[in-house]
Design a protein around this motif. Sequence first.
Motif, PDB file in Angstrom:
ATOM      1  N   GLU A 207       0.966  -1.198  -0.063  1.00 46.94           N
ATOM      2  CA  GLU A 207       0.248  -0.318   0.062  1.00 46.94           C
ATOM      3  C   GLU A 207       0.753   0.876   0.334  1.00 46.94           C
ATOM      4  O   GLU A 207       0.338   2.426  -1.078  1.00 46.94           O
ATOM      5  CB  GLU A 207      -0.783   0.123   0.942  1.00 46.94           C
ATOM      6  CG  GLU A 207      -2.342  -1.707   1.102  1.00 46.94           C
ATOM      7  CD  GLU A 207      -3.317  -1.486   1.927  1.00 46.94           C
ATOM      8  OE1 GLU A 207      -2.849  -0.058   3.132  1.00 46.94           O
ATOM      9  OE2 GLU A 207      -3.905  -1.438   2.377  1.00 46.94           O
ATOM     10  N   SER A 208       2.025   1.377   0.394  1.00 45.46           N
ATOM     11  CA  SER A 208       3.029   2.331   0.789  1.00 45.46           C
ATOM     12  C   SER A 208       3.688   2.588  -0.783  1.00 45.46           C
ATOM     13  O   SER A 208       3.372   3.590  -1.404  1.00 45.46           O
ATOM     14  CB  SER A 208       4.155   2.112   1.865  1.00 45.46           C
ATOM     15  OG  SER A 208       3.863   1.497   2.561  1.00 45.46           O
ATOM     16  N   LEU A 209       3.762   1.793  -1.174  1.00 44.45           N
ATOM     17  CA  LEU A 209       4.300   1.288  -2.871  1.00 44.45           C
ATOM     18  C   LEU A 209       3.122   2.064  -3.609  1.00 44.45           C
ATOM     19  O   LEU A 209       3.571   2.597  -4.637  1.00 44.45           O
ATOM     20  CB  LEU A 209       5.048   0.381  -3.559  1.00 44.45           C
ATOM     21  CG  LEU A 209       6.343  -0.184  -2.488  1.00 44.45           C
ATOM     22  CD1 LEU A 209       6.665  -1.624  -2.677  1.00 44.45           C
ATOM     23  CD2 LEU A 209       7.181   0.644  -2.671  1.00 44.45           C
ATOM     24  N   ALA A 210       1.871   1.432  -3.220  1.00 44.48           N
ATOM     25  CA  ALA A 210       1.326   1.339  -4.390  1.00 44.48           C
ATOM     26  C   ALA A 210       0.794   3.455  -4.140  1.00 44.48           C
ATOM     27  O   ALA A 210       0.577   4.571  -4.811  1.00 44.48           O
ATOM     28  CB  ALA A 210      -0.406   1.344  -4.597  1.00 44.48           C
ATOM     29  N   PHE A 249      -4.310  -5.727  -5.096  1.00 47.85           N
ATOM     30  CA  PHE A 249      -3.803  -7.470  -4.365  1.00 47.85           C
ATOM     31  C   PHE A 249      -2.589  -7.870  -4.652  1.00 47.85           C
ATOM     32  O   PHE A 249      -2.165  -7.368  -6.145  1.00 47.85           O
ATOM     33  CB  PHE A 249      -4.948  -7.740  -6.102  1.00 47.85           C
ATOM     34  CG  PHE A 249      -4.748  -8.937  -5.692  1.00 47.85           C
ATOM     35  CD1 PHE A 249      -6.300  -9.450  -4.798  1.00 47.85           C
ATOM     36  CD2 PHE A 249      -4.498 -10.053  -6.309  1.00 47.85           C
ATOM     37  CE1 PHE A 249      -6.237 -10.712  -5.019  1.00 47.85           C
ATOM     38  CE2 PHE A 249      -4.355 -11.610  -5.965  1.00 47.85           C
ATOM     39  CZ  PHE A 249      -6.324 -11.816  -5.510  1.00 47.85           C
ATOM     40  N   GLY A 250      -3.006  -8.527  -4.043  1.00 44.71           N
ATOM     41  CA  GLY A 250      -1.448  -9.613  -3.503  1.00 44.71           C
ATOM     42  C   GLY A 250      -1.319 -10.823  -3.826  1.00 44.71           C
ATOM     43  O   GLY A 250      -2.162 -11.375  -2.752  1.00 44.71           O
ATOM     44  N   ARG A 251      -0.526 -11.695  -3.778  1.00 41.62           N
ATOM     45  CA  ARG A 251      -0.886 -13.424  -3.429  1.00 41.62           C
ATOM     46  C   ARG A 251      -0.923 -13.913  -2.274  1.00 41.62           C
ATOM     47  O   ARG A 251      -1.452 -14.601  -1.445  1.00 41.62           O
ATOM     48  CB  ARG A 251       0.473 -13.946  -4.737  1.00 41.62           C
ATOM     49  CG  ARG A 251       0.583 -14.114  -5.833  1.00 41.62           C
ATOM     50  CD  ARG A 251       1.607 -15.140  -6.263  1.00 41.62           C
ATOM     51  NE  ARG A 251       1.545 -14.191  -7.914  1.00 41.62           N
ATOM     52  CZ  ARG A 251       2.353 -13.764  -8.388  1.00 41.62           C
ATOM     53  NH1 ARG A 251       3.241 -13.170  -7.574  1.00 41.62           N
ATOM     54  NH2 ARG A 251       2.147 -13.212  -9.748  1.00 41.62           N
ATOM     55  N   ILE A 252      -0.639 -12.979  -1.287  1.00 36.25           N
ATOM     56  CA  ILE A 252      -0.494 -13.184   0.228  1.00 36.25           C
ATOM     57  C   ILE A 252      -1.511 -13.593   0.188  1.00 36.25           C
ATOM     58  O   ILE A 252      -2.387 -14.078   1.851  1.00 36.25           O
ATOM     59  CB  ILE A 252       0.341 -11.541   1.372  1.00 36.25           C
ATOM     60  CG1 ILE A 252       0.924 -12.620   2.005  1.00 36.25           C
ATOM     61  CG2 ILE A 252      -0.487 -11.010   0.671  1.00 36.25           C
ATOM     62  CD1 ILE A 252       1.558 -11.791   3.082  1.00 36.25           C
ATOM     63  N   ASP A 295       3.551  -4.254 -10.604  1.00 26.57           N
ATOM     64  CA  ASP A 295       2.821  -3.247 -11.434  1.00 26.57           C
ATOM     65  C   ASP A 295       4.273  -1.659 -10.824  1.00 26.57           C
ATOM     66  O   ASP A 295       4.641  -0.556 -10.666  1.00 26.57           O
ATOM     67  CB  ASP A 295       1.808  -2.270 -10.601  1.00 26.57           C
ATOM     68  CG  ASP A 295       0.823  -3.238 -11.857  1.00 26.57           C
ATOM     69  OD1 ASP A 295       0.166  -4.091 -12.162  1.00 26.57           O
ATOM     70  OD2 ASP A 295      -0.266  -3.542 -11.117  1.00 26.57           O
ATOM     71  N   PHE A 296       4.758  -1.697  -9.815  1.00 29.83           N
ATOM     72  CA  PHE A 296       6.013  -0.836  -8.900  1.00 29.83           C
ATOM     73  C   PHE A 296       7.497  -1.068  -9.587  1.00 29.83           C
ATOM     74  O   PHE A 296       7.985   0.162  -9.043  1.00 29.83           O
ATOM     75  CB  PHE A 296       6.306  -1.940  -7.756  1.00 29.83           C
ATOM     76  CG  PHE A 296       4.798  -1.292  -6.783  1.00 29.83           C
ATOM     77  CD1 PHE A 296       4.245  -0.829  -6.937  1.00 29.83           C
ATOM     78  CD2 PHE A 296       4.297  -2.829  -5.481  1.00 29.83           C
ATOM     79  CE1 PHE A 296       2.451  -1.071  -5.898  1.00 29.83           C
ATOM     80  CE2 PHE A 296       2.806  -2.811  -4.587  1.00 29.83           C
ATOM     81  CZ  PHE A 296       2.001  -1.571  -5.346  1.00 29.83           C
ATOM     82  N   ARG A 301       5.702  -1.106 -14.294  1.00 27.66           N
ATOM     83  CA  ARG A 301       5.461   0.517 -13.454  1.00 27.66           C
ATOM     84  C   ARG A 301       4.936   1.534 -14.787  1.00 27.66           C
ATOM     85  O   ARG A 301       4.125   2.196 -14.551  1.00 27.66           O
ATOM     86  CB  ARG A 301       6.580   1.320 -12.796  1.00 27.66           C
ATOM     87  CG  ARG A 301       6.455   2.588 -11.988  1.00 27.66           C
ATOM     88  CD  ARG A 301       8.126   3.247 -11.280  1.00 27.66           C
ATOM     89  NE  ARG A 301       6.749   4.214 -10.565  1.00 27.66           N
ATOM     90  CZ  ARG A 301       6.899   4.526  -9.351  1.00 27.66           C
ATOM     91  NH1 ARG A 301       6.374   2.991  -8.435  1.00 27.66           N
ATOM     92  NH2 ARG A 301       6.545   5.475  -8.628  1.00 27.66           N
ATOM     93  N   ALA A 302       5.769   1.912 -15.468  1.00 25.21           N
ATOM     94  CA  ALA A 302       4.736   2.439 -17.227  1.00 25.21           C
ATOM     95  C   ALA A 302       3.996   2.134 -17.024  1.00 25.21           C
ATOM     96  O   ALA A 302       2.943   3.547 -17.683  1.00 25.21           O
ATOM     97  CB  ALA A 302       6.326   3.838 -17.584  1.00 25.21           C
ATOM     98  N   ALA A 303       3.934   1.144 -17.707  1.00 29.82           N
ATOM     99  CA  ALA A 303       2.448   0.333 -18.212  1.00 29.82           C
ATOM    100  C   ALA A 303       1.555   0.547 -17.181  1.00 29.82           C
ATOM    101  O   ALA A 303       0.675   0.493 -17.929  1.00 29.82           O
ATOM    102  CB  ALA A 303       2.942  -0.735 -18.710  1.00 29.82           C
TER     103      ALA A 303
END
Length: 345
Positions: A207-210, A249-252, A295-296, A301-303
């Motif tokens: 969430e921080s990275l998002a 959404f993460g696999r975790i 995506d990070f 990331r750009a996509a």
Amino acid sequence: MNTRLRSTMAAQGGLVTHAQVLESGLRPAQATQLRRSGDLVRLVRGVYADGELWRSLDEHVGRPLLRARAALMSKQRTWVMSHDSAALVMGMPLIDARSSDAHLTRPGYGTAWTRHGIAHHYAPYADHQLVTTSLGERHLDAARTVADLGREHGELAALVAADWALRHGSSKARLIEASLPMAHWPGICGVRSAIQRADPRAESAAESLARDLLQEMGIGEVDQQFPILPGGRLYWCDLRVGNHVFEVFGRIKLVPVADGGVATRSPTEVALDDKRRQRAIRDEDLGLSEITWEDFFGPGRAAAQARLRADYLTTERRFGRDLHPRLARQAAELRERHGRRDRER
């Protein structure tokens, strides 16, 4: 292994020094055989781990943490765990602990070196920044570790760490205080920026990275943990800009707790509940996009930003740029009711 050796390892969290192996009554040849059989695993020079314990640990947290503890055990008491190693002890998230060296610090000035996977630092620290664990191991505290991680790995690492520190009781004032003596140290500018941007509402590193991903896009102010109440059921949406929600959404979420994840139900039940959540969000006249870990970083990331921008602009055309007044009033009431009003502490 004999009983004395097993007892020593149990008292030290699964670790033992070469000297302690011999003190337990084993001959050098027997110690060598334990290593060859995998009953003992060499982590750093002169320190071994219980092989069964080592094989049970994951490569993201468990093994890097045990290596860090072994590195500390191999040194004199003047050394303490810092940087990545201190973060692992506290449960502070790292972007990728698999590539982390063990980091140790002792009081001093002006030098640092890495040898055999152990990063050594000479740096001053205050007495109140020193924490001792139940095993008697010493490490630097959360506020100091935020600054150390930022200087070592960059602003993004500091942002993830600062969000966690605020979420676990630190204040921005404490983070700033820890960074003040580093006014002329390399990398401090990124640390200051991360502290200023930190938000305790981020519930995970993802969430921080998002939030960082969306802020970089410049589409508007990013709100975090936004509440809605469709049909009387409360949902806390991960991130929001205007009338568009971004869910991480993460696999975790699909991995059982026993295997290092957070799922307490079957993957099918988790997936069905996620679909219900998505429908509930859209029924509130909100747009929705999903963000994944891929995506990070790198070319993804750009996509991802291009995709998310297109989704957001579609929502803006449908529902306007500003959050609907009904949803804004409801969110304020829900945050007041659940004690989540403050952005920072």
